[in-house]
Design a protein around this motif. Structure first.
Motif, PDB file in Angstrom:
ATOM      1  N   TYR A 168       0.829  -1.206   0.000  1.00  0.00           N
ATOM      2  CA  TYR A 168       0.000   0.000   0.000  1.00  0.00           C
ATOM      3  C   TYR A 168       0.867   1.262   0.000  1.00  0.00           C
ATOM      4  O   TYR A 168       0.615   2.208  -0.748  1.00  0.00           O
ATOM      5  CB  TYR A 168      -0.935  -0.007   1.211  1.00  0.00           C
ATOM      6  N   VAL A 169       1.907   1.266   0.834  1.00  0.00           N
ATOM      7  CA  VAL A 169       2.802   2.418   0.903  1.00  0.00           C
ATOM      8  C   VAL A 169       3.516   2.610  -0.445  1.00  0.00           C
ATOM      9  O   VAL A 169       3.664   3.735  -0.925  1.00  0.00           O
ATOM     10  CB  VAL A 169       3.813   2.258   2.062  1.00  0.00           C
ATOM     11  N   PHE A 170       3.927   1.520  -1.069  1.00  0.00           N
ATOM     12  CA  PHE A 170       4.555   1.588  -2.385  1.00  0.00           C
ATOM     13  C   PHE A 170       3.609   2.187  -3.418  1.00  0.00           C
ATOM     14  O   PHE A 170       3.982   3.088  -4.172  1.00  0.00           O
ATOM     15  CB  PHE A 170       4.996   0.186  -2.812  1.00  0.00           C
ATOM     16  N   VAL A 171       2.379   1.709  -3.448  1.00  0.00           N
ATOM     17  CA  VAL A 171       1.387   2.225  -4.405  1.00  0.00           C
ATOM     18  C   VAL A 171       1.135   3.711  -4.156  1.00  0.00           C
ATOM     19  O   VAL A 171       1.088   4.510  -5.090  1.00  0.00           O
ATOM     20  CB  VAL A 171       0.082   1.413  -4.326  1.00  0.00           C
ATOM     21  N   ALA A 172       0.984   4.083  -2.902  1.00  0.00           N
ATOM     22  CA  ALA A 172       0.749   5.494  -2.571  1.00  0.00           C
ATOM     23  C   ALA A 172       1.912   6.370  -3.018  1.00  0.00           C
ATOM     24  O   ALA A 172       1.709   7.515  -3.455  1.00  0.00           O
ATOM     25  CB  ALA A 172       0.511   5.645  -1.064  1.00  0.00           C
ATOM     26  N   ARG A 173       3.122   5.840  -2.959  1.00  0.00           N
ATOM     27  CA  ARG A 173       4.310   6.619  -3.318  1.00  0.00           C
ATOM     28  C   ARG A 173       4.555   6.704  -4.817  1.00  0.00           C
ATOM     29  O   ARG A 173       4.934   7.747  -5.346  1.00  0.00           O
ATOM     30  CB  ARG A 173       5.532   5.997  -2.619  1.00  0.00           C
ATOM     31  N   PHE A 174       4.311   5.589  -5.548  1.00  0.00           N
ATOM     32  CA  PHE A 174       4.756   5.542  -6.937  1.00  0.00           C
ATOM     33  C   PHE A 174       3.692   5.407  -8.010  1.00  0.00           C
ATOM     34  O   PHE A 174       3.978   5.701  -9.167  1.00  0.00           O
ATOM     35  CB  PHE A 174       5.760   4.390  -7.120  1.00  0.00           C
ATOM     36  N   CYS A 175       2.528   4.951  -7.686  1.00  0.00           N
ATOM     37  CA  CYS A 175       1.552   4.694  -8.752  1.00  0.00           C
ATOM     38  C   CYS A 175       0.721   5.945  -9.018  1.00  0.00           C
ATOM     39  O   CYS A 175       0.049   6.463  -8.138  1.00  0.00           O
ATOM     40  CB  CYS A 175       0.676   3.514  -8.389  1.00  0.00           C
ATOM     41  N   CYS A 176       0.759   6.386 -10.262  1.00  0.00           N
ATOM     42  CA  CYS A 176       0.093   7.642 -10.604  1.00  0.00           C
ATOM     43  C   CYS A 176      -1.083   7.430 -11.553  1.00  0.00           C
ATOM     44  O   CYS A 176      -1.612   8.376 -12.106  1.00  0.00           O
ATOM     45  CB  CYS A 176       1.092   8.620 -11.204  1.00  0.00           C
ATOM     46  N   GLY A 177      -1.482   6.194 -11.810  1.00  0.00           N
ATOM     47  CA  GLY A 177      -2.647   5.951 -12.639  1.00  0.00           C
ATOM     48  C   GLY A 177      -2.400   5.989 -14.111  1.00  0.00           C
ATOM     49  O   GLY A 177      -3.278   6.340 -14.893  1.00  0.00           O
ATOM     50  N   TYR A 178      -1.204   5.619 -14.552  1.00  0.00           N
ATOM     51  CA  TYR A 178      -0.873   5.608 -15.974  1.00  0.00           C
ATOM     52  C   TYR A 178      -1.860   4.760 -16.749  1.00  0.00           C
ATOM     53  O   TYR A 178      -2.241   3.703 -16.409  1.00  0.00           O
ATOM     54  CB  TYR A 178       0.547   5.108 -16.194  1.00  0.00           C
TER      55      TYR A 178
END
Length: 85
Positions: A75-85
């Motif tokens: 979850y922390v990884f997704v919050a930090r790096f995933c921008c919805g490409y």
């Protein structure tokens, strides 16, 4: 996906129960991948995560999977790096 890629994927899945798949942009991740790896090493520890190709539909390089020990780390990884490409 190549045989080596499938072996890496299976090994990561055995060791880490949580997977996050990310679609790769057409130009790849570039420098961002080094940033991600450094962050992962710092946050999860060098042995606390893994990654492997996660291609779909016969395309080997269209996605990457990151594997984690817990859903909280994912979850922390997704919050930090995933921008919805």
């Amino acid at each position: 996906m190549t045989r080596v890629s499938r072996q890496a994927q299976r090994a990561a899945e055995r060791q880490f129960p949580v997977r996050v798949r990310i679609a790769l942009p057409p130009d790849g991740l570039g420098r961002q991948l080094r940033v991600m790896h450094a962050w992962l090493d710092e946050t999860c520890g060098p042995a606390g995560w893994a990654s492997a190709p996660s291609g779909t539909g016969g395309i080997a390089n269209d996605a990457i999977a990151f594997y984690f020990e817990s859903a909280a780390l994912a979850y922390v990884f997704v919050a930090r790096f995933c921008c919805g490409y």
